[in-house]
Design a protein around this motif. Sequence first.
Motif, short mmCIF file in Angstrom:
data_model
loop_
_atom_site.label_atom_id
_atom_site.label_comp_id
_atom_site.label_asym_id
_atom_site.label_seq_id
_atom_site.Cartn_x
_atom_site.Cartn_y
_atom_site.Cartn_z
N SER A 196 1.05 0.81 12.12
CA SER A 196 1.40 0.15 13.38
C SER A 196 0.38 0.46 14.48
O SER A 196 0.22 -0.31 15.43
CB SER A 196 2.80 0.58 13.83
N LEU A 197 -0.30 1.59 14.35
CA LEU A 197 -1.32 1.99 15.32
C LEU A 197 -2.70 1.46 14.96
O LEU A 197 -3.70 1.88 15.53
CB LEU A 197 -1.34 3.51 15.45
N GLY A 198 -2.77 0.55 14.01
CA GLY A 198 -4.01 -0.12 13.69
C GLY A 198 -4.82 0.49 12.56
O GLY A 198 -5.94 0.05 12.29
N VAL A 199 -4.29 1.49 11.89
CA VAL A 199 -4.98 2.12 10.77
C VAL A 199 -4.71 1.31 9.50
O VAL A 199 -3.58 0.88 9.26
CB VAL A 199 -4.51 3.58 10.58
N ALA A 200 -5.74 1.09 8.69
CA ALA A 200 -5.56 0.44 7.40
C ALA A 200 -4.96 1.45 6.43
O ALA A 200 -5.59 2.46 6.10
CB ALA A 200 -6.89 -0.08 6.87
N VAL A 201 -3.74 1.19 5.96
CA VAL A 201 -2.98 2.16 5.19
C VAL A 201 -2.60 1.59 3.82
O VAL A 201 -2.23 0.42 3.71
CB VAL A 201 -1.68 2.57 5.93
N ALA A 202 -2.70 2.43 2.81
CA ALA A 202 -2.18 2.10 1.48
C ALA A 202 -1.39 3.30 0.96
O ALA A 202 -1.84 4.44 1.08
CB ALA A 202 -3.32 1.76 0.52
N VAL A 203 -0.22 3.02 0.40
CA VAL A 203 0.66 4.06 -0.15
C VAL A 203 0.62 3.97 -1.67
O VAL A 203 0.67 2.87 -2.24
CB VAL A 203 2.11 3.88 0.34
N PHE A 204 0.55 5.13 -2.32
CA PHE A 204 0.52 5.21 -3.78
C PHE A 204 1.68 6.08 -4.25
O PHE A 204 1.75 7.26 -3.89
CB PHE A 204 -0.81 5.79 -4.26
N GLU A 205 2.56 5.50 -5.04
CA GLU A 205 3.73 6.22 -5.54
C GLU A 205 3.76 6.12 -7.06
O GLU A 205 3.66 5.02 -7.62
CB GLU A 205 5.02 5.62 -4.94
N SER A 206 3.90 7.26 -7.72
CA SER A 206 3.87 7.27 -9.18
C SER A 206 5.16 6.70 -9.79
O SER A 206 5.14 6.22 -10.92
CB SER A 206 3.65 8.70 -9.69
N GLY A 207 6.27 6.77 -9.06
CA GLY A 207 7.52 6.23 -9.57
C GLY A 207 7.68 4.76 -9.25
O GLY A 207 6.79 4.12 -8.66
N ASP A 208 8.86 4.23 -9.57
CA ASP A 208 9.11 2.81 -9.32
C ASP A 208 9.97 2.58 -8.08
O ASP A 208 10.36 1.45 -7.81
CB ASP A 208 9.76 2.14 -10.54
N ARG A 209 10.24 3.65 -7.32
CA ARG A 209 11.02 3.53 -6.09
C ARG A 209 10.40 4.36 -4.98
O ARG A 209 9.68 5.32 -5.25
CB ARG A 209 12.48 3.96 -6.29
N ILE A 210 10.70 3.99 -3.76
CA ILE A 210 10.20 4.71 -2.60
C ILE A 210 11.36 5.18 -1.73
O ILE A 210 12.46 4.62 -1.78
CB ILE A 210 9.24 3.84 -1.75
#
Length: 469
Positions: A196-210
Motif C-alpha cells: 500500500s506504501l508503493g513497494v513492489a511486494v511478492a509473498v511466497f508460501e510453501s503451503g496451500d493456505r495463508i
Amino acid sequence: MAHTEAADLTCDVAVIGAGTAGLAAERVARSEGARTLLIDDCFAGTTCATVGCMPSKLLVTAGMAAKSVRHASVFGIDAVPEIDGARVMERVRRERDHFVAATRKSFDDLPEGVAVQGRARFTGMSTLVLGDGRTVSARAVVIATGSRPIVPEPFRALGDLIDTNETIFDRETLPESLGVVGGGALGLELAQAFASLGVAVAVFESGDRIGGVKDTVVHDELLRILRTSMTVHLGVEVTPSAGQGGVVLSWDGGSARFDRLLVSTGRAPTLDGLGLDETGIALDDHGVPHFDKTTLQCGDSPIFVAGDADADRPVLHEASNEGTIAGRNAVRFPDVKPVKRDLPFTITFTDPPVAMLGAPADDDSVIGCAPYDDQGRARVMARAEGMVRIYASKPDGLLTGAAMIGPGMDHIAHLLALAILRGETATSLLELPFYHPTLEEGLKPGLRAICHEVHAPLPERDQGVPPGA
C-alpha cells in the motif's frame, strides 16, 4: 529499576522472562502475597511493544492512509499520495519507542529487589543459576521466555539483505521491492502494508493456505483481496541467493529479484539454554514442555509455562491470561486449580481485517453466510467486500464460532465473541437492536439463514427488514 545484588536468592515464585506473560505472572503472584523474583537478561520490553503488535500496526495504518488517498477518487476527490518512506519509518520508530518506554516504566515500578537481571538456567526442578553465578531457590518457577523468529538456514547467509519482524522496523526507509517468505498473519499484514506504501511486494508460501484461515470461503476472499495489490505464490519452495544488488528468489517455474527479503516463517519458543533437561519434566520433539492447558503446570512439577514459550496461542491477550493463570497456580502449588480458557480468538490486521473465533465448523455445523459485497454501510463507505460465516449447532442455532473478512471485522468479531460466550442463539442475537445503517447489521442475513436452517422463529423486531440491511 532496582536489581537484586545478593549472592544467593530465595523466593516463593521465580518468573523467567519479563514479557507480557512474565509481567502478568509476577504481578498476580505478588498480589497474592508471594515473594517474587522477575528474571530477565535485558528487560528490553515486551514483544508486542518492541517488534510485534504495535510497530506492525503503525506500519499497517500508514499503508491504510496511503490506500485511502488513492481510493478517494470514488467519492469525486482526486488525490495522489506522495509517500516519504523515511518519514513513514521515522514515525513507526518514534511511536514504537513511546510504547516501549511505557512498558519499561512498569519495570521501574517494581518493588525493590524483585527485578533480577541475568540469564537463568535450571539446576533442578525449582533451583536456578544465573550467568553471574548467583543462585535462585524457589517454591515454584514460571517459564515465560517468549519466542524468536525462525530463520531457515538458506536465508541466514544473506546477512543484512534479510529482515525479520525484529529488524524491519529499524530500516531507515522503504525498499523499492520486497519479497516476503511466509504467509502467516504477521507476514501478510506487513506485506500488504508495504504494498500500500508503493513497494513492489511478492509473498511466497510453501503451503496451500495463508493466514492460518481454515474456512475455505473466507480464505479465498482474503487471497483475492491481497492479490489486487501484490503477488502471492502458494505451494512454492524458494531458494535464495545474493545477486543483482539484492536478493534473488528462485522456485520451480520462476525467479525474481528483490531489494530486501522479509523472512516470516514463524516463531519458536525461546527455551534453549534454560537447562530443561535438569528438571526431569517431559518435553516434546521440539523441546517444549508438556503442560496442562487449564493449569499451565508441567506434569506434576512446580514448573509452569506461559505465553509464547509454550507454543500454544501466540497472541498478546492469551499471553497475559496465561501469565495470570500460571502465576496464580505457582503460588498455590501443589494445590493448582484448572481454569476455563478463553474462547479462541484471532484477528489479522490486513485491510480489510480477518477474524476467526470459537470452534471451527464441522460436518454437523449450520453455517449462516453474510456477504458484505453489497452491504448497505459498506457501500456507503466504498468498502463493499468480504464475507462473514457464522457457525451454529443444531437443534436451536446455538452460536459456536465464526470466520470473517470485511470492513470493521476487527470490531464486529468482538460482538460475536461476546454472543458465543453468553450462549446466544441466532434467534436471541437477532433480538438485539441493530442500528441502521451500520456494518453490524450486515450480520443479520447470516443469522436469519441459521434460523431458517434450524427452523427457529425470527424475532418480531426482525420481521420488518430495512433496505440494505
